[in-house]
Design a protein around this motif. Structure first.
Motif: not given
Length: 323
Positions: A195-223
């Motif tokens: 936990p003293t170290q941070v990691l670089n993660i994919n932003a699309d995966a981060a948005a997906s995981a956060i949307a699922a954890a929040l039970h969001a009805p909508k996830l928008l991904m700009l391309t």
């Protein structure tokens, strides 16, 4: 940067008064449906780099908030990170399309995402209402990840400080939403093993995981494209609506650059997100066009229909779900 009218503003100004009223009535029906809903938006691509697109995006997010929705913005910043690494003379090879992130490079990733990209977006969102607050995936242990050690071919690979999300704690995000704020989240995660170290993660995966954890009805991904093509790059093959199972069937016909977003779509739907919208961030006010109009834009990915237990044989799949 000046507050010059966008193409969308000019288009609205050219409408007759009755037509403007029709636009507002159409938007009202969607506002009623989405009021009180969490809408997670992955911000990136052209919308992040073009000054007019930045203003357009900020205005859309402000509109959603004022209309009674709860926008949550998740962002990356790959091009900005690459530019800074080049400027500093730090070489970072790519393996399987992923930046090998050394400890030295991780400091730059952290600095650019939370100290530059995020501050710029928050400044735009707070031009009129001081509602946006920036946090990182490491804050409040929002995102935890495990180091990636296996390549796409199944062999051991050294990706450095690159991680895959293994846990989400949305407490900090919910606190901000309940306080009437707009959370702006940078895609960095705590190392689950250290936990003293941070990691670089994919932003699309981060948005997906956060949307699922929040039970969001909508996830928008700009391309930077119109959406998902059934036969890339044929523009006539643009898919406006598709189920997850049909999306998986597209296989290699999807462009390689779209694969991370498709994977994020599948994971989000599996996690309970109602619909994922892949939209063209080059279009002015693309977020509002997708959420507040009947026609929308881009590609909407929806769950497979739930079949009645009494159904037998092949069932016809209906895609009549409203956008």
């Amino acid at each position: 940067m000046t507050d010059t009218p966008s193409a969308m503003h000019e288009a609205i100004a050219s409408l007759s008064a009755p037509r403007r009223a029709e636009v507002l009535v159409e938007a009202l029906s969607w506002m009623r449906e989405l009021r009180g809903s969490i809408v997670v938006i992955k911000y990136g691509g052209h919308a992040m780099t073009d000054p007019d697109a930045q203003l357009s995006f900020a205005a859309d997010v402000q509109f959603l908030h004022q209309a009674g929705m709860f926008p949550v913005v998740v962002h990356g910043g790959g091009p900005q990170v690459s530019a800074m690494l080049t400027r500093l003379g730090i070489e970072t090879p790519f393996v399987d399309g992923v930046r090998v992130t050394t400890p030295e490079a991780m400091e730059i990733v952290r600095m650019v995402l939370t100290g530059s990209v995020q501050r710029r977006l928050i400044g735009l969102l707070n031009r009129r209402d001081n509602l946006a607050i920036g946090i990182s995936g490491e804050d409040g242990a929002l995102l935890r990840a495990q180091r990636r050690r296996i390549g796409s071919d199944g062999s051991a690979r050294d990706f450095g400080l690159v991680g895959d999300i293994c846990g989400v704690d949305t407490g900090a995000v919910i606190d901000l939403l309940e306080a009437g704020r707009i959370p702006v989240i940078s895609s960095i995660a705590l190392d689950d093993e250290d936990p003293t170290q941070v990691l670089n993660i994919n932003a699309d995966a981060a948005a997906s995981a956060i949307a699922a954890a929040l039970h969001a009805p909508k996830l928008l991904m700009l391309t930077d494209v119109e959406g998902i093509y059934a036969n890339y790059p044929d523009p006539s093959s643009l898919i406006t609506k598709i189920t997850v199972s049909h999306l998986r069937e597209l296989g290699e016909s999807i462009s390689s650059g779209m694969i991370p977003k498709v994977d994020a779509c599948v994971e989000a739907i599996a996690g309970g997100v109602g619909a994922v919208h892949i939209i063209d961030g080059r279009m002015p006010h693309s977020v509002l066009v997708e959420l507040m109009t009947d026609e929308g834009n881009g590609t909407m990915v929806i769950p497979d229909p739930v079949l009645d237990e009494a159904d037998t044989g092949d069932a016809a799949i209906s895609l009549d779900t409203p956008r």
